[in-house]
Design a protein around this motif. Structure first.
Motif, PDB file in Angstrom:
ATOM      1  N   PHE A 165       0.842  -1.189   0.000  1.00  0.00           N
ATOM      2  CA  PHE A 165       0.000   0.000   0.000  1.00  0.00           C
ATOM      3  C   PHE A 165       0.886   1.252   0.000  1.00  0.00           C
ATOM      4  O   PHE A 165       1.268   1.775   1.037  1.00  0.00           O
ATOM      5  CB  PHE A 165      -0.921   0.004   1.222  1.00  0.00           C
ATOM      6  N   PRO A 167       0.386   4.621  -1.993  1.00  0.00           N
ATOM      7  CA  PRO A 167      -0.500   5.333  -2.932  1.00  0.00           C
ATOM      8  C   PRO A 167       0.219   6.051  -4.063  1.00  0.00           C
ATOM      9  O   PRO A 167      -0.232   5.990  -5.213  1.00  0.00           O
ATOM     10  CB  PRO A 167      -1.232   6.313  -2.011  1.00  0.00           C
ATOM     11  N   VAL A 168       1.331   6.707  -3.791  1.00  0.00           N
ATOM     12  CA  VAL A 168       2.016   7.454  -4.840  1.00  0.00           C
ATOM     13  C   VAL A 168       2.595   6.539  -5.911  1.00  0.00           C
ATOM     14  O   VAL A 168       2.800   6.945  -7.062  1.00  0.00           O
ATOM     15  CB  VAL A 168       3.131   8.334  -4.232  1.00  0.00           C
ATOM     16  N   MET A 170       1.289   3.332  -6.658  1.00  0.00           N
ATOM     17  CA  MET A 170       0.365   2.294  -7.126  1.00  0.00           C
ATOM     18  C   MET A 170      -0.146   2.467  -8.559  1.00  0.00           C
ATOM     19  O   MET A 170      -0.228   1.486  -9.307  1.00  0.00           O
ATOM     20  CB  MET A 170      -0.785   2.142  -6.129  1.00  0.00           C
ATOM     21  N   GLN A 195      -3.688  -5.675  -5.626  1.00  0.00           N
ATOM     22  CA  GLN A 195      -3.259  -4.314  -5.931  1.00  0.00           C
ATOM     23  C   GLN A 195      -4.386  -3.489  -6.548  1.00  0.00           C
ATOM     24  O   GLN A 195      -4.529  -2.302  -6.268  1.00  0.00           O
ATOM     25  CB  GLN A 195      -2.054  -4.338  -6.874  1.00  0.00           C
ATOM     26  N   LEU A 198      -6.604  -2.465  -3.680  1.00  0.00           N
ATOM     27  CA  LEU A 198      -5.973  -1.433  -2.863  1.00  0.00           C
ATOM     28  C   LEU A 198      -5.930  -0.100  -3.606  1.00  0.00           C
ATOM     29  O   LEU A 198      -6.090   0.965  -2.993  1.00  0.00           O
ATOM     30  CB  LEU A 198      -4.556  -1.866  -2.473  1.00  0.00           C
ATOM     31  N   ALA A 199      -5.699  -0.152  -4.913  1.00  0.00           N
ATOM     32  CA  ALA A 199      -5.714   1.082  -5.696  1.00  0.00           C
ATOM     33  C   ALA A 199      -7.112   1.697  -5.718  1.00  0.00           C
ATOM     34  O   ALA A 199      -7.266   2.921  -5.682  1.00  0.00           O
ATOM     35  CB  ALA A 199      -5.228   0.809  -7.115  1.00  0.00           C
ATOM     36  N   THR A 202      -7.898   4.055  -2.741  1.00  0.00           N
ATOM     37  CA  THR A 202      -7.388   5.431  -2.760  1.00  0.00           C
ATOM     38  C   THR A 202      -7.724   6.173  -4.049  1.00  0.00           C
ATOM     39  O   THR A 202      -7.867   7.390  -4.042  1.00  0.00           O
ATOM     40  CB  THR A 202      -5.866   5.445  -2.569  1.00  0.00           C
ATOM     41  N   SER A 203      -7.810   5.451  -5.168  1.00  0.00           N
ATOM     42  CA  SER A 203      -8.011   6.098  -6.476  1.00  0.00           C
ATOM     43  C   SER A 203      -9.123   5.393  -7.248  1.00  0.00           C
ATOM     44  O   SER A 203      -8.872   4.748  -8.283  1.00  0.00           O
ATOM     45  CB  SER A 203      -6.711   6.077  -7.282  1.00  0.00           C
ATOM     46  N   GLU A 231     -11.644  -3.267   3.103  1.00  0.00           N
ATOM     47  CA  GLU A 231     -11.292  -2.406   1.972  1.00  0.00           C
ATOM     48  C   GLU A 231     -12.430  -1.451   1.639  1.00  0.00           C
ATOM     49  O   GLU A 231     -12.198  -0.268   1.368  1.00  0.00           O
ATOM     50  CB  GLU A 231     -10.933  -3.281   0.762  1.00  0.00           C
ATOM     51  N   ARG A 234     -12.524   1.247   4.348  1.00  0.00           N
ATOM     52  CA  ARG A 234     -11.455   2.233   4.170  1.00  0.00           C
ATOM     53  C   ARG A 234     -11.783   3.185   3.022  1.00  0.00           C
ATOM     54  O   ARG A 234     -11.555   4.395   3.108  1.00  0.00           O
ATOM     55  CB  ARG A 234     -10.132   1.512   3.909  1.00  0.00           C
ATOM     56  N   HIS A 235     -12.332   2.652   1.943  1.00  0.00           N
ATOM     57  CA  HIS A 235     -12.740   3.472   0.808  1.00  0.00           C
ATOM     58  C   HIS A 235     -13.787   4.504   1.246  1.00  0.00           C
ATOM     59  O   HIS A 235     -13.699   5.687   0.901  1.00  0.00           O
ATOM     60  CB  HIS A 235     -13.316   2.581  -0.296  1.00  0.00           C
TER      61      HIS A 235
END
Length: 243
Positions: A165, A167-168, A170, A195, A198-199, A202-203, A231, A234-235
């Motif tokens: 994890f 973010p910058v 991924m 992945q 997880l991406a 955040t995105s 997940e 968290r989103h």
């Protein structure tokens, strides 16, 4: 009775023993001081060479491209720093500079040489310090560029495992992973699906576009179908519910 004489003799012996003990301690102190100095000097030399180009490395990490001359100087100084130090940072920084040099040149032969040097420097740095997910991703890309897909997948796997994890990192790492999916085994495909999830945390817009892309859309949608409660939570924490 020879009490006084005996005491004098004992005192003399104790004095000699104390003197020998003092000299022995002084010698040990000097030995340890010499060892400490011997260990410190190479690090100092490395640091002096590295600090001279720290501004260049900082600019590259921020996404800025210094002048060609600054890049050449940085490669040379970091090479000297790496020779004097057994650490990984100088080689990894040198690999980054060589990569940027390679991308900046229009000469294909020079570019091939610079990218090969970047790959070697990055691999050497990771051998000394393997816990750098960004450097593993860089090595994966460099191997992919010269057609070594199996080597690229191996490096990408270690990038995922050393920093799942980040973010910058991924989005670019995920793009590379999707390009390499035909060379992946079941374990790596499982890591890739993770992945994607997880991406999405955040995105989500980036992943939504991937889901619409021909060829990779089904893989992305299948990965999102495996989202865990954690997940999703968290989103929602980061983005709130969709309206």
């Amino acid at each position: 009775m020879n009490t006084t004489a005996d005491q004098t003799t004992d005192s003399s012996h104790n004095g000699k023993a104390n003197a020998r003990s003092y000299r022995g301690g002084a010698v040990l102190t000097l030995v340890f001081a010499a060892l400490a100095l011997a260990l410190a000097v190479p690090r100092l030399i490395s640091a002096l060479h590295a600090v001279a180009v720290q501004e260049t490395v900082t600019a590259l990490n921020a996404g800025n491209i210094p002048t060609a001359g600054a890049l050449v100087d940085a490669v040379e100084e970091l090479a000297v720093a790496a020779r004097w130090s057994g650490g990984s940072d100088y080689q990894l920084d040198r690999g980054l500079v060589l990569l940027k040099q390679g991308l900046a040149t229009s000469d294909p032969n020079e570019q091939a040489d610079l990218l090969a040097a970047a790959e070697q420097a990055t691999a050497d740095g990771l051998a000394a310090g393997p816990g750098e997910p960004g450097a593993w991703a860089r090595l994966a890309w460099l191997r992919f560029q010269r057609g070594n897909k199996d080597g690229a997948v191996a490096a990408l796997r270690l990038s995922f495992l050393s920093g799942a994890f980040v973010p910058v990192l991924m989005p670019s790492r995920l793009e590379l992973a999707l390009a390499l999916r035909s060379a992946m085994d079941d374990e790596m495909l499982s890591l890739l699906r993770r992945q994607i999830r997880l991406a999405w945390v955040t995105s989500p817009d980036f992943v939504a576009k991937l889901a619409e892309r021909p060829g990779v859309g089904p893989l992305v949608r299948n990965a999102l179908a495996e989202l865990s409660e954690q997940e999703v939570a968290r989103h929602l924490e980061l983005h709130g519910p969709r309206r």
